[in-house]
Design a protein around this motif. Structure first.
Motif, PDB file in Angstrom:
ATOM      1  N   VAL A 155      58.465  32.266 -44.038  1.00  0.00           N
ATOM      2  CA  VAL A 155      58.699  31.339 -45.154  1.00  0.00           C
ATOM      3  C   VAL A 155      57.929  31.798 -46.403  1.00  0.00           C
ATOM      4  CG1 VAL A 155      58.309  28.954 -45.937  1.00  0.00           C
ATOM      5  CG2 VAL A 155      59.235  29.375 -43.647  1.00  0.00           C
ATOM      6  N   ASP A 156      56.716  32.346 -46.198  1.00  0.00           N
ATOM      7  CA  ASP A 156      55.883  32.763 -47.338  1.00  0.00           C
ATOM      8  C   ASP A 156      56.099  34.210 -47.772  1.00  0.00           C
ATOM      9  OD1 ASP A 156      54.722  30.321 -47.350  1.00  0.00           O
ATOM     10  OD2 ASP A 156      52.960  30.909 -46.175  1.00  0.00           O
ATOM     11  N   ALA A 157      56.813  34.989 -46.976  1.00  0.00           N
ATOM     12  CA  ALA A 157      56.841  36.444 -47.185  1.00  0.00           C
ATOM     13  C   ALA A 157      57.320  36.847 -48.571  1.00  0.00           C
ATOM     14  CB  ALA A 157      57.704  37.113 -46.117  1.00  0.00           C
ATOM     15  N   ALA A 181      55.842  25.146 -39.998  1.00  0.00           N
ATOM     16  CA  ALA A 181      56.125  26.444 -40.617  1.00  0.00           C
ATOM     17  C   ALA A 181      56.611  26.273 -42.054  1.00  0.00           C
ATOM     18  CB  ALA A 181      57.169  27.199 -39.806  1.00  0.00           C
ATOM     19  N   GLY A 182      57.002  25.047 -42.417  1.00  0.00           N
ATOM     20  CA  GLY A 182      57.482  24.832 -43.785  1.00  0.00           C
ATOM     21  C   GLY A 182      58.846  25.440 -44.028  1.00  0.00           C
ATOM     22  N   LEU A 187      65.338  37.574 -42.758  1.00  0.00           N
ATOM     23  CA  LEU A 187      64.154  38.012 -42.014  1.00  0.00           C
ATOM     24  C   LEU A 187      63.989  37.160 -40.751  1.00  0.00           C
ATOM     25  CD1 LEU A 187      62.208  40.256 -42.856  1.00  0.00           C
ATOM     26  CD2 LEU A 187      60.731  38.538 -43.900  1.00  0.00           C
ATOM     27  N   GLU A 205      64.654  35.071 -46.900  1.00  0.00           N
ATOM     28  CA  GLU A 205      63.804  34.559 -45.821  1.00  0.00           C
ATOM     29  C   GLU A 205      64.640  34.326 -44.555  1.00  0.00           C
ATOM     30  OE1 GLU A 205      63.894  33.294 -48.869  1.00  0.00           O
ATOM     31  OE2 GLU A 205      61.843  33.311 -49.649  1.00  0.00           O
ATOM     32  N   MET A 247      67.282  27.287 -41.194  1.00  0.00           N
ATOM     33  CA  MET A 247      66.517  28.164 -40.288  1.00  0.00           C
ATOM     34  C   MET A 247      66.405  27.540 -38.895  1.00  0.00           C
ATOM     35  SD  MET A 247      63.509  29.334 -42.869  1.00  0.00           S
ATOM     36  CE  MET A 247      62.515  30.373 -41.849  1.00  0.00           C
ATOM     37  N   LYS A 294      54.174  22.502 -44.157  1.00  0.00           N
ATOM     38  CA  LYS A 294      52.899  23.181 -43.842  1.00  0.00           C
ATOM     39  C   LYS A 294      51.725  22.217 -43.851  1.00  0.00           C
ATOM     40  CE  LYS A 294      54.070  27.802 -44.361  1.00  0.00           C
ATOM     41  NZ  LYS A 294      53.845  29.176 -44.617  1.00  0.00           N
ATOM     42  N   GLN A 304      57.049  34.941 -51.224  1.00  0.00           N
ATOM     43  CA  GLN A 304      56.217  34.331 -52.267  1.00  0.00           C
ATOM     44  C   GLN A 304      55.086  35.293 -52.628  1.00  0.00           C
ATOM     45  OE1 GLN A 304      57.210  31.322 -53.286  1.00  0.00           O
ATOM     46  NE2 GLN A 304      58.779  31.310 -51.686  1.00  0.00           N
TER      47      GLN A 304
END
Lengths: 379, 261
Positions: B193-195, A62-63, A11, A8, A68, A57, B197
């Motif tokens: 963050v969810d990608a 954004a959680g 990305l 993550e 980050m 969230k 999951q």
């Protein structure tokens, strides 16, 4: 032990670098020159969630995590330190203390708007006579039925002119010193609350740094953040987190200066060859890069500790101290390697050198960081 | 509305170098990105989703590391991601690639299939149109804009050499999109963050409807004869002179090269 980023984070880094390069960098010189708060950039950052990276969230964030968040401040500051500090003050100094100390009602009321970037946050602790000595607060909060009446002023407040929510500190019991300070949440537009003079600064010139003035401001008790007389602890913990943000800003400034310098020394020719061919240039660059990478490791380690919810005060102090002094040293060398051109506003390194200086001062001077680090060693 | 977008992972050719001896691309250390035309196609799909609601699926054919662009697509807001990967697909030229993709698309219901015009690594612009042929669907290439008219028709603006062509096309159809059509959104932080999951469906030969002989090296009539780097031009000569003198110099040079007599 693993020093690599998570998938993550990889990305995220791709996105934030791209965003900084295309949306933030083109405005940096103008924002500095005109001392202009880049509100349009804040709106763009809000749209993709950069104003609420570590906010859960459930509160509209954004959680993400603090690693980050530190990467975001780093990448933004690499091209524009003003933009970096806007995000840092908003996130670390306003959203974080509400998240960590707020009641459920306060979290519900403020966090979604801060996380979405609809509202910008600020933090008010410093006063004309209470800088490093935060216990010297003159601003008072006097109980009056269901309210507190606030009087006094704050100075050097980042985001002040453009913020909607302020976490501020006032004396509720002067006789108790640091144990008589309480934190409050103040909203823009509260009667008696106004923004005073705007500072003319050496660096980070686009961040709106102003005075906050409180004249008989009536705050309902539900605006108290945390418990009565527990404000000093909240302020210190908040600054621990803030130091990761400022360290990331300093790291970004140093990296930005290196990026500019590497490009310049390959192009600039003297004595018939690019100055990158001279060993002095090579050795300077090697030192700049090594120290900056060391800053990065310290910043990521402190941020990661915060994410793991283990004590990180000393790590935050170390990364802030080291990254700030490195930023000053690296930008100074960057200007030197640029020669006369580096001293002009045609190249961004003089701006970076001016921006770097503040990182040794705000959110705890380098001297304060040394106090925090050594106190922990000698206790 | 169901939209499928074909995307491809490509080396960022703005950062690529060519090995002068072998004429092949040096891919080491070159970042991989989502092909720009495809990304604009994806943005077009996501805008339709924002405007009137749509279910957006992305599909890519490529090695395991192509998973990254599917995660990127999730972080931009797609609903479903399919990764087509199988040793049987290896060595495919554009025809074999389009057969594999068409084989997968036979398994998905869609009203609109979007592809980028062309990929920056090969620049052929063939895969989109070939898919349309295999599936026997109407196709519109070089799209600049697309609007849903409701009731299964789209109004499309197509870039042609002399200007634009406006077309009305009935779903289901295939379009290929230019990167100039829009400016693709950034991944959102929450989406990132969810990608990981979310599930990326991995499909191989057994999951799709295609004749094996049309796939991979066997199904590829194209072979690369030779790759070479175009030689670098020497630096030009610069004269800072008045116009009349400049004209004289240019004529003299052209005569030297026998371009003028």
């Amino acid at each position: 032990m693993d020093f690599s980023l998570t998938k993550e984070q990889v990305l995220f880094q791709q996105m934030i670098k791209d965003f900084a390069e295309r949306e933030v960098k083109p405005l940096a010189a103008e924002v500095d020159e005109q001392e202009r708060f880049p509100i349009e950039t804040v709106e763009k950052m809000a749209k993709i969630g950069i104003m609420g990276i570590p906010i859960p969230k459930q509160y509209g964030g954004a959680g993400g995590n603090n690693v980050m968040y530190s990467m975001a401040v780093e990448e933004l500051s690499a091209v524009c330190a003003t933009t970096g500090v806007i995000v840092s003050a908003h996130t670390s100094l306003c959203a974080a203390p509400i998240m960590e100390n707020g009641t459920e009602a306060q979290k519900q009321k403020y966090l979604p708007k801060l996380a979405s970037g609809e509202w910008i946050g600020a933090f008010g602790l410093t006063e004309p006579n209470a800088g490093t000595d935060a216990a010297g607060q003159q601003t008072t909060a006097v109980e009056d039925g269901d309210n507190y009446i606030i009087n006094g002023s704050k100075i050097f407040i980042t985001n002040a002119e453009f913020a909607h929510v302020y976490v501020i500190f006032a004396m509720t019991d002067k006789s108790k010193g640091t144990r008589g300070i309480t934190a409050f949440i103040v909203e823009k537009g509260t009667p008696g609350f106004s923004i005073g003079k705007k500072e003319k600064k050496m660096g980070i010139r686009g961040s709106a740094t102003c005075e906050l003035i409180f004249e008989n401001v009536v705050l309902p008790k539900e605006n108290m953040l945390g418990k009565l007389n527990k404000g000093f602890g909240i302020a210190m913990k908040t600054l621990d987190g803030g130091r990761i943000g400022i360290a990331a800003q300093a790291l970004g400034i140093a990296q930005g200066a290196i990026n500019e310098t590497v490009r310049y020394v390959k192009e600039r020719k003297q004595f018939g060859r690019p100055i990158s061919g001279f060993q002095n240039t090579q050795f300077q660059l090697a030192d700049m890069n090594t120290k900056t990478e060391a800053s990065r490791m310290l910043v990521r380690k402190a941020a990661n500790k915060k994410d793991q919810k283990v004590p990180y005060s000393v790590d935050a102090a170390m990364c802030k101290l080291y990254a700030a002094e490195t930023a000053m040293e690296v930008t100074n060398k960057a200007v030197q390697l640029h020669g006369g051109y580096g001293y002009t506003r045609e190249y961004p390194v003089e701006r970076m050198m001016r921006d770097a200086k503040i990182t040794e001062i705000y959110e705890g001077t380098s001297e304060v960081q040394r106090m925090v680090i050594s106190a922990n060693m000698l206790k | 509305m169901n939209i499928v977008v074909c995307i491809k992972q490509v080396p960022d050719t703005t950062e690529i170098k060519i090995d002068p001896k072998t004429g092949t691309l040096i891919r080491d250390g070159v970042p991989s990105i989502m092909n720009p035309d495809d990304k604009s196609g994806l943005e077009m799909a996501l805008q339709l989703k924002d405007e009137q609601g749509a279910h957006v699926t992305v599909i890519t054919m490529g090695p395991p590391q192509a998973d990254l662009i599917l995660r990127e697509a999730y972080a931009m807001g797609v609903d479903r991601a399919i990764h087509l990967t199988d040793r049987k697909f290896a060595g495919a030229d554009t025809l074999a690639t389009s057969h594999a993709l068409a084989g997968a698309l036979r398994k998905i219901d869609f009203d609109l299939l979007i592809t980028g015009r062309q990929a920056i690594d090969g620049d052929t612009a063939q895969v989109g149109p070939q898919i349309a042929e295999h599936l026997d669907l109407p196709q519109v290439s070089y799209l600049e804009d697309l609007k849903f008219d409701g009731d299964k028709t789209f109004t499309m603006k197509r870039h042609i050499e002399e200007g634009y062509q406006m077309l009305q096309v009935e779903a289901p159809c295939v379009v290929t999109v230019l990167s100039s059509a829009n400016s693709p959104r950034y991944m959102s932080v929450g989406g990132i963050v969810d990608a990981y999951q979310k599930e990326v469906e991995v499909w191989g030969f057994n999951e799709i409807e295609v004749d094996e002989k049309d796939l991979g090296l066997k199904g590829s009539p194209t072979s690369v004869h030779k790759a070479f780097a175009r030689g670098l031009k020497p630096a030009g000569e610069l004269y800072e002179v008045e116009t009349d003198e400049a004209v004289g110099i240019i004529i003299k040079k052209l005569k030297e090269k026998f371009i003028l007599n």
